[in-house]
Design a protein around this motif. Structure first.
Motif, PDB file in Angstrom:
ATOM      1  N   ASN A 206       0.818  -1.213   0.000  1.00  0.00           N
ATOM      2  CA  ASN A 206       0.000   0.000   0.000  1.00  0.00           C
ATOM      3  C   ASN A 206       0.854   1.265   0.000  1.00  0.00           C
ATOM      4  N   ASN A 207       1.921   1.270   0.815  1.00  0.00           N
ATOM      5  CA  ASN A 207       2.770   2.457   0.884  1.00  0.00           C
ATOM      6  C   ASN A 207       3.501   2.704  -0.429  1.00  0.00           C
ATOM      7  N   SER A 208       3.835   1.632  -1.124  1.00  0.00           N
ATOM      8  CA  SER A 208       4.461   1.782  -2.434  1.00  0.00           C
ATOM      9  C   SER A 208       3.498   2.437  -3.417  1.00  0.00           C
ATOM     10  N   LEU A 209       2.254   1.973  -3.419  1.00  0.00           N
ATOM     11  CA  LEU A 209       1.241   2.548  -4.314  1.00  0.00           C
ATOM     12  C   LEU A 209       0.919   3.993  -3.930  1.00  0.00           C
ATOM     13  N   ILE A 210       0.780   4.234  -2.633  1.00  0.00           N
ATOM     14  CA  ILE A 210       0.504   5.603  -2.159  1.00  0.00           C
ATOM     15  C   ILE A 210       1.678   6.517  -2.493  1.00  0.00           C
ATOM     16  N   GLY A 211       2.900   6.012  -2.317  1.00  0.00           N
ATOM     17  CA  GLY A 211       4.088   6.818  -2.622  1.00  0.00           C
ATOM     18  C   GLY A 211       4.130   7.273  -4.070  1.00  0.00           C
ATOM     19  N   GLU A 212       3.721   6.396  -4.987  1.00  0.00           N
ATOM     20  CA  GLU A 212       3.682   6.784  -6.405  1.00  0.00           C
ATOM     21  C   GLU A 212       2.648   7.869  -6.646  1.00  0.00           C
ATOM     22  N   ARG A 213       1.532   7.770  -5.972  1.00  0.00           N
ATOM     23  CA  ARG A 213       0.490   8.796  -6.106  1.00  0.00           C
ATOM     24  C   ARG A 213       0.971  10.133  -5.528  1.00  0.00           C
ATOM     25  N   ILE A 214       1.687  10.073  -4.415  1.00  0.00           N
ATOM     26  CA  ILE A 214       2.214  11.290  -3.795  1.00  0.00           C
ATOM     27  C   ILE A 214       3.205  11.975  -4.740  1.00  0.00           C
ATOM     28  N   LYS A 215       4.039  11.193  -5.412  1.00  0.00           N
ATOM     29  CA  LYS A 215       4.983  11.765  -6.383  1.00  0.00           C
ATOM     30  C   LYS A 215       4.245  12.514  -7.489  1.00  0.00           C
ATOM     31  N   LYS A 216       3.156  11.936  -7.958  1.00  0.00           N
ATOM     32  CA  LYS A 216       2.370  12.580  -9.015  1.00  0.00           C
ATOM     33  C   LYS A 216       1.749  13.877  -8.513  1.00  0.00           C
ATOM     34  N   LEU A 217       1.269  13.859  -7.279  1.00  0.00           N
ATOM     35  CA  LEU A 217       0.662  15.068  -6.716  1.00  0.00           C
ATOM     36  C   LEU A 217       1.696  16.171  -6.535  1.00  0.00           C
ATOM     37  N   ILE A 218       2.884  15.801  -6.097  1.00  0.00           N
ATOM     38  CA  ILE A 218       3.949  16.796  -5.930  1.00  0.00           C
ATOM     39  C   ILE A 218       4.312  17.419  -7.273  1.00  0.00           C
ATOM     40  N   ALA A 219       4.325  16.595  -8.325  1.00  0.00           N
ATOM     41  CA  ALA A 219       4.619  17.120  -9.663  1.00  0.00           C
ATOM     42  C   ALA A 219       3.525  18.070 -10.135  1.00  0.00           C
ATOM     43  N   LEU A 220       2.272  17.757  -9.775  1.00  0.00           N
ATOM     44  CA  LEU A 220       1.136  18.597 -10.181  1.00  0.00           C
ATOM     45  C   LEU A 220       0.986  19.839  -9.311  1.00  0.00           C
ATOM     46  N   HIS A 221       1.369  19.704  -8.035  1.00  0.00           N
ATOM     47  CA  HIS A 221       1.197  20.808  -7.075  1.00  0.00           C
ATOM     48  C   HIS A 221       2.497  21.004  -6.288  1.00  0.00           C
ATOM     49  N   PRO A 222       3.546  21.494  -6.913  1.00  0.00           N
ATOM     50  CA  PRO A 222       4.832  21.633  -6.220  1.00  0.00           C
ATOM     51  C   PRO A 222       4.762  22.538  -4.998  1.00  0.00           C
ATOM     52  N   ASP A 223       3.803  23.452  -4.979  1.00  0.00           N
ATOM     53  CA  ASP A 223       3.664  24.346  -3.836  1.00  0.00           C
ATOM     54  C   ASP A 223       3.173  23.608  -2.588  1.00  0.00           C
ATOM     55  N   LYS A 224       2.644  22.399  -2.775  1.00  0.00           N
ATOM     56  CA  LYS A 224       2.126  21.615  -1.657  1.00  0.00           C
ATOM     57  C   LYS A 224       3.043  20.434  -1.328  1.00  0.00           C
ATOM     58  N   LYS A 225       4.288  20.510  -1.746  1.00  0.00           N
ATOM     59  CA  LYS A 225       5.209  19.391  -1.542  1.00  0.00           C
ATOM     60  C   LYS A 225       5.330  19.005  -0.068  1.00  0.00           C
ATOM     61  N   LYS A 226       5.502  19.987   0.807  1.00  0.00           N
ATOM     62  CA  LYS A 226       5.655  19.700   2.236  1.00  0.00           C
ATOM     63  C   LYS A 226       4.396  19.034   2.804  1.00  0.00           C
ATOM     64  N   LEU A 227       3.251  19.483   2.332  1.00  0.00           N
ATOM     65  CA  LEU A 227       1.974  18.931   2.788  1.00  0.00           C
ATOM     66  C   LEU A 227       1.875  17.448   2.446  1.00  0.00           C
ATOM     67  N   PHE A 228       2.209  17.102   1.199  1.00  0.00           N
ATOM     68  CA  PHE A 228       2.104  15.716   0.754  1.00  0.00           C
ATOM     69  C   PHE A 228       3.167  14.829   1.417  1.00  0.00           C
ATOM     70  N   LYS A 229       4.366  15.373   1.579  1.00  0.00           N
ATOM     71  CA  LYS A 229       5.419  14.591   2.233  1.00  0.00           C
ATOM     72  C   LYS A 229       5.069  14.344   3.699  1.00  0.00           C
ATOM     73  N   ARG A 230       4.429  15.317   4.327  1.00  0.00           N
ATOM     74  CA  ARG A 230       4.009  15.151   5.712  1.00  0.00           C
ATOM     75  C   ARG A 230       2.952  14.049   5.815  1.00  0.00           C
ATOM     76  N   TYR A 231       2.046  14.006   4.845  1.00  0.00           N
ATOM     77  CA  TYR A 231       1.047  12.941   4.820  1.00  0.00           C
ATOM     78  C   TYR A 231       1.719  11.578   4.681  1.00  0.00           C
ATOM     79  N   MET A 232       2.695  11.480   3.782  1.00  0.00           N
ATOM     80  CA  MET A 232       3.385  10.213   3.555  1.00  0.00           C
ATOM     81  C   MET A 232       4.150   9.779   4.805  1.00  0.00           C
ATOM     82  N   ASP A 233       4.811  10.717   5.433  1.00  0.00           N
ATOM     83  CA  ASP A 233       5.550  10.407   6.665  1.00  0.00           C
ATOM     84  C   ASP A 233       4.595   9.907   7.749  1.00  0.00           C
ATOM     85  N   ASN A 234       3.445  10.550   7.855  1.00  0.00           N
ATOM     86  CA  ASN A 234       2.450  10.144   8.841  1.00  0.00           C
ATOM     87  C   ASN A 234       1.934   8.735   8.544  1.00  0.00           C
ATOM     88  N   GLN A 235       1.740   8.443   7.272  1.00  0.00           N
ATOM     89  CA  GLN A 235       1.294   7.118   6.858  1.00  0.00           C
ATOM     90  C   GLN A 235       2.315   6.046   7.266  1.00  0.00           C
TER      91      GLN A 235
END
Length: 255
Positions: A206-235
């Motif tokens: 699951n974390n592998s699949l979620i991690g790939e989705r997070i990478k895509k979101l960071i590419a689409l919304h670079p201004d929210k990189k910290k937000l998405f990385k924080r979510y991944m770390d929490n996961q």
């Protein structure tokens, strides 16, 4: 924010409410969403005569994995409820793919409203390990009891801590859990303790699949990189707690 929305955010370990709108995309590749359908099926097979189970309601069904897989084994009619419209749309799609959409329905709604209005059900399924929407274990079970017939069943997934381990906020100890179940005046019929190796396998996938989705979101919304990385770390941190400090379990109880 209402109680249902707060419980939803807590159930998905959302430390940032801003991430909420991205959750359907982040979890798009996951079907079971942290549940163990095979354990539910095993408990039902072992403990319930198939002629005594017809109507099933799944509260907090996510994308419908438990109810759909159960319906492939037993001749049941069922209803799944979840607060996330995208999850319900996925559940409907899976029910059509599995050719059981004539028997199993899914609806978006407030779980508390459905619990208040559901009656005369043979079996209800509830996920008590990650939601306080109905209160603690005892408070949840007292409400769920009203949904089932006399001699009906409740299947509940619960996480707890061993009495010998440090407490985790929001989780009962083993003794507290048993006390709360007994106080609900439901009978413990059987339980399955989740296999830790299997939990780790699922979490890694699951974390592998979620991690790939997070990478895509960071590419689409670079201004929210910290937000998405924080979510991944929490996961990842939550998975570590589940694997090392919690006991995850599925229980079957009878009225």
């Amino acid at each position: 924010m209402d109680d249902s929305k707060q419980a939803f955010l807590k159930s998905l370990d959302l430390i940032d409410q801003e991430v909420e709108k991205f959750i359907p995309f982040i979890l798009e590749d996951l079907w079971e969403l942290g549940s163990m359908p095979d354990y539910v099926i095993k408990l039902v097979k072992k403990n319930i005569n198939p002629f005594n189970i017809k109507k099933v309601v799944d509260f907090g069904c996510g994308k419908g994995a438990v109810l759909i897989k159960l319906s492939k084994v037993f001749d049941i009619v069922g209803l799944g409820i979840d607060i996330v419209p995208e999850f319900i749309e996925s559940a409907k799609k899976y029910s059509i793919e599995n050719k059981i959409s004539d028997r199993i329905k899914f609806e978006t709604g407030d779980l508390k409203d459905y619990v208040s209005n559901t009656r005369d059900t043979d079996l209800v399924i509830f996920y008590g390990y990650d939601s306080t929407i109905l209160g603690n274990v005892k408070e949840s079970l007292l409400q769920l009891k009203k949904c089932i017939l006399d001699q009906g069943w409740i299947i509940i997934e619960i996480a707890y801590t061993l009495d010998s381990k440090s407490k985790i906020e929001g989780l009962p100890s083993e003794n507290e859990l048993i006390t709360q179940i007994n106080d609900s005046e439901l009978v413990i019929i059987d339980k399955i303790i989740w296999d830790v190796a299997e939990i780790k396998r699922i979490n890694n996938r699951n974390n592998s699949l979620i991690g790939e989705r997070i990478k895509k979101l960071i590419a689409l919304h670079p201004d929210k990189k910290k937000l998405f990385k924080r979510y991944m770390d929490n996961q990842i941190n939550e998975c570590s707690l589940i694997e090392n400090d919690m006991i995850c379990s599925t229980w079957i109880l009878k009225k």
